[in-house]
Design a protein around this motif. Structure first.
Motif, mmCIF file in Angstrom:
data_model
loop_
_atom_site.group_PDB
_atom_site.id
_atom_site.type_symbol
_atom_site.label_atom_id
_atom_site.label_comp_id
_atom_site.label_asym_id
_atom_site.label_seq_id
_atom_site.Cartn_x
_atom_site.Cartn_y
_atom_site.Cartn_z
ATOM 1 N N SER A 226 5.176 6.067 -1.037
ATOM 2 C CA SER A 226 5.648 5.796 0.333
ATOM 3 C C SER A 226 7.116 6.176 0.497
ATOM 4 O O SER A 226 7.522 6.692 1.545
ATOM 5 C CB SER A 226 5.443 4.315 0.684
ATOM 6 O OG SER A 226 4.070 4.045 0.816
ATOM 7 N N ASP B 228 2.654 -2.517 -6.590
ATOM 8 C CA ASP B 228 2.151 -1.232 -7.071
ATOM 9 C C ASP B 228 3.326 -0.265 -7.080
ATOM 10 O O ASP B 228 3.814 0.169 -6.024
ATOM 11 C CB ASP B 228 1.012 -0.717 -6.182
ATOM 12 C CG ASP B 228 0.333 0.503 -6.801
ATOM 13 O OD1 ASP B 228 1.065 1.432 -7.211
ATOM 14 O OD2 ASP B 228 -0.899 0.526 -6.864
ATOM 15 N N ASN C 174 2.706 3.090 -5.544
ATOM 16 C CA ASN C 174 2.677 3.062 -4.076
ATOM 17 C C ASN C 174 4.085 3.052 -3.484
ATOM 18 O O ASN C 174 4.334 3.669 -2.444
ATOM 19 C CB ASN C 174 1.895 1.844 -3.577
ATOM 20 C CG ASN C 174 0.398 1.971 -3.842
ATOM 21 O OD1 ASN C 174 -0.057 3.013 -4.298
ATOM 22 N ND2 ASN C 174 -0.347 0.919 -3.571
ATOM 23 N N PRO D 285 0.827 -1.220 0.000
ATOM 24 C CA PRO D 285 0.000 0.000 0.000
ATOM 25 C C PRO D 285 0.859 1.267 0.000
ATOM 26 O O PRO D 285 2.054 1.223 0.300
ATOM 27 C CB PRO D 285 -0.746 -0.109 1.325
ATOM 28 C CG PRO D 285 0.247 -0.799 2.219
ATOM 29 C CD PRO D 285 1.062 -1.732 1.354
ATOM 30 N N SER D 286 0.221 2.387 -0.304
ATOM 31 C CA SER D 286 0.829 3.690 -0.004
ATOM 32 C C SER D 286 0.542 3.987 1.453
ATOM 33 O O SER D 286 -0.466 3.525 1.983
ATOM 34 C CB SER D 286 0.185 4.799 -0.829
ATOM 35 O OG SER D 286 0.455 4.628 -2.179
ATOM 36 N N HIS E 1 -0.944 9.755 -8.692
ATOM 37 C CA HIS E 1 -1.216 10.171 -7.317
ATOM 38 C C HIS E 1 -1.264 11.700 -7.257
ATOM 39 O O HIS E 1 -0.938 12.381 -8.233
ATOM 40 C CB HIS E 1 -0.149 9.629 -6.366
ATOM 41 C CG HIS E 1 1.224 10.195 -6.609
ATOM 42 N ND1 HIS E 1 2.136 9.590 -7.447
ATOM 43 C CD2 HIS E 1 1.822 11.321 -6.147
ATOM 44 C CE1 HIS E 1 3.239 10.312 -7.481
ATOM 45 N NE2 HIS E 1 3.084 11.375 -6.690
ATOM 46 N N ASP F 209 -2.162 8.851 -2.451
ATOM 47 C CA ASP F 209 -2.411 7.827 -3.472
ATOM 48 C C ASP F 209 -3.859 7.888 -3.929
ATOM 49 O O ASP F 209 -4.695 7.097 -3.491
ATOM 50 C CB ASP F 209 -2.098 6.455 -2.836
ATOM 51 C CG ASP F 209 -2.394 5.320 -3.756
ATOM 52 O OD1 ASP F 209 -2.274 5.499 -4.967
ATOM 53 O OD2 ASP F 209 -2.750 4.239 -3.247
#
Lengths: 257, 285
Positions: free
Chosen positions: B183, B176, B179, B145-146, B211, B223
């Protein structure tokens, strides 16, 4: 702090920014949390905007948004699907738009139309099948007849002309107060959820069938208290007409299920 | 023990309502489509009919946002049962979700919330993945995930967490690239170090998305998936292609757009860009 406690504290802070931050968290964490909180609120408000388009158009954007914010705060969602965020929004509208009671009725209508749009596929009986089953019915068979309805048939009494609200053009404000309550029926026809304003006795009859009462009892109820033979005859005619319509519209799953 | 997932190479799109007519009426040049599981975990109606028709034309991946694999409060068995029903209906290439949590026993955030990268969280995640893979009868993919914050409790890097997660559960990765970039920018780590630390042989799919850049006074990238893929993410994607051995183990790549959805031609142009980058890398190899 254990993971379950951390997640409970995190969730509490998303739902309510006045909730205490976990120990050791500073402004950097607060900045991140505020993004998650904003995402949550925006997602639910956007889901409400999508689910209640007609309600939003009727109330106007700003009042609708305020009602949606109230709903997000008062009724945080527990469901895994954001589509359920609209559960109880009609009750929120009833409180928020207390001077415009048609809004809660309209929100109820949109909510059940959404439910109907993803209801299970059903196989109602056709008029031909209905004719075949009932062709040899004696009077006693009609009186004892049980009628199975499709599960996603929604109905209620309303005090406002929801059809007029639904079809209103931008800038118009039609008369919507009904002199007497009417009924609204909602179901899905093929892929399309639809609704119809109906006479109140049809709602009474369908609610009786939904609660397990038989066709004979519906006929009695439609005849009213102390019916004359003419009243009973008229009630039987009315019930027969309604039943024919229900079969035609695809409300009837089966007879004597 | 989770089953293995056969690699599938190709270029696809996330199926969005705005593009239903394109997919139903035309011949969209994609190798697969990915659908958001929760949108189709319903009893009937148009969404399922559309999905059935699209499935007749294209392989389908089902991608969830609500499994809450990192929830210390456990998985929702009703959710798993509905997902299983969808999986049986679609017979997808695979089923994926995110390394995140979304629910407690009482509430749902409807957002992908970050996990502390701790041994305890790893145990929770692996236990939940075992349960989900058992319920579905197949191995799953999980997406990085972000995130917009890190935890004081962190004991591992995200790539160490993901690598150990795949080793312990037999699950695979949906990488991703956006992501990773988001991050990395938000938390100040190296995206290339992240990639070098992953078990890239577990990657079966790549997401490319846009994003929202940092707003004034914020400094945090978000995101949103409502912009075109940015240049930095395209560069990182090229790096990923160079690091993956796609000649030996093909990987499915797709454009994921969730907001400000443009006409399908524009998304297909981005997909062509991905095809071009992956093709160049393969040729050089």
């Amino acid at each position: 702090m254990e993971l379950s406690d951390l997640q409970s504290a995190f969730m509490a802070n998303i739902l309510d920014d006045a909730s205490a931050l976990p120990a050791g968290w500073g402004t950097r964490h607060e900045a991140g949390l505020s993004i998650y909180r904003g995402n949550y609120r925006n997602a639910v408000i956007e889901a409400l905007r999508d689910s209640f388009t007609k309600t939003r158009e009727w109330t106007g954007e700003a009042p609708f948004k305020q009602a949606a914010i109230n709903h997000v705060i008062a009724k945080p969602t527990a469901s895994w699907t954001i589509d359920d965020a609209g559960e109880g929004f009609d009750a929120t509208c009833e409180g928020f738009f207390s001077n415009a009671p048609e809004v809660a009725e309209l929100a109820w209508l949109e909510w059940v139309m959404l439910a109907a749009s993803s209801a299970p596929e059903t196989q109602p009986i056709s008029l031909t099948q209905f004719g075949e089953i009932t062709s040899a019915f004696a009077e006693e068979d009609w009186l004892q007849l049980r009628i199975g309805l499709i599960p996603d048939l929604h109905m209620r009494f309303v005090s406002h002309d929801l059809h007029a609200i639904w079809t209103v053009e931008a800038g118009e404000r039609p008369a919507i107060d009904l002199e007497e309550q009417r009924g609204v029926l909602v179901w899905r026809e093929d892929e399309r959820p639809i609704f119809q304003m109906v006479e109140p006795d049809e709602i009474v009859a369908l609610q009786m069938l939904q609660s397990g009462k038989g066709y004979g009892e519906v006929c009695l109820a439609l005849a009213g208290d102390d019916p004359t033979p003419d009243d009973a005859q008229a009630a039987a005619m009315r019930a027969g007409g309604l039943l024919g319509r229900w079969v035609q519209e695809g409300f009837v799953l089966g007879l004597n299920p | 023990m989770a089953h293995s997932i056969k690699p599938f190479g190709g270029f696809g799109l996330g199926l969005r309502r705005q593009h239903f007519a394109d997919f139903l009426d035309g011949d969209v040049p994609v190798d697969f489509v990915e659908v958001i599981s929760e949108n189709y975990m319903v009893e009937g109606g148009r969404m399922l009919r559309v999905l059935d028709q699209v499935r007749e034309k294209h392989p389908v991946i089902i991608h969830g946002v609500s499994m809450s694999i990192g929830s210390a409060h456990g998985l929702d068995t009703d959710y798993l049962a509905k997902l299983k029903r969808l999986e049986q209906r679609v017979d997808p290439l695979w089923v994926s979700d995110h390394l995140c949590w979304t629910r407690t026993s009482a509430h749902n955030s409807h957002d992908l919330l970050p996990l502390p990268l701790t041994a305890e969280a790893l145990d929770v995640v692996c236990g939940n993945i075992d349960q989900a893979q058992h319920a579905l009868g197949r191995a799953m993919l999980f997406e990085n995930p972000s995130s917009y914050l890190t935890f004081p409790e962190d004991e591992l890097t995200e790539w160490e967490f993901l690598t150990e997660m795949t080793r312990r559960t037999g699950c695979y990765l949906l990488l991703d690239v956006n992501n990773i970039y988001v991050s990395a920018q938000n938390h100040g780590f190296s995206a290339r170090e992240y990639l070098a630390g992953l078990s890239l042989d577990r990657v079966r799919q790549i997401h490319l998305a846009g994003h929202t850049p940092p707003q004034e006074g914020s400094g945090i990238r978000i995101d949103t998936h409502d912009h075109d893929v940015c240049d930095e993410v395209w560069e990182l994607y090229a790096e990923v292609c160079r690091m993956l051995d796609t000649a030996k183990t093909p990987v499915a790549t797709m454009i994921e757009r969730d907001g400000n959805i443009p006409p399908i031609a524009e998304v297909l142009t981005e997909l062509d860009n991905a095809r071009g980058i992956a093709g160049e890398v393969l040729e050089l190899a």
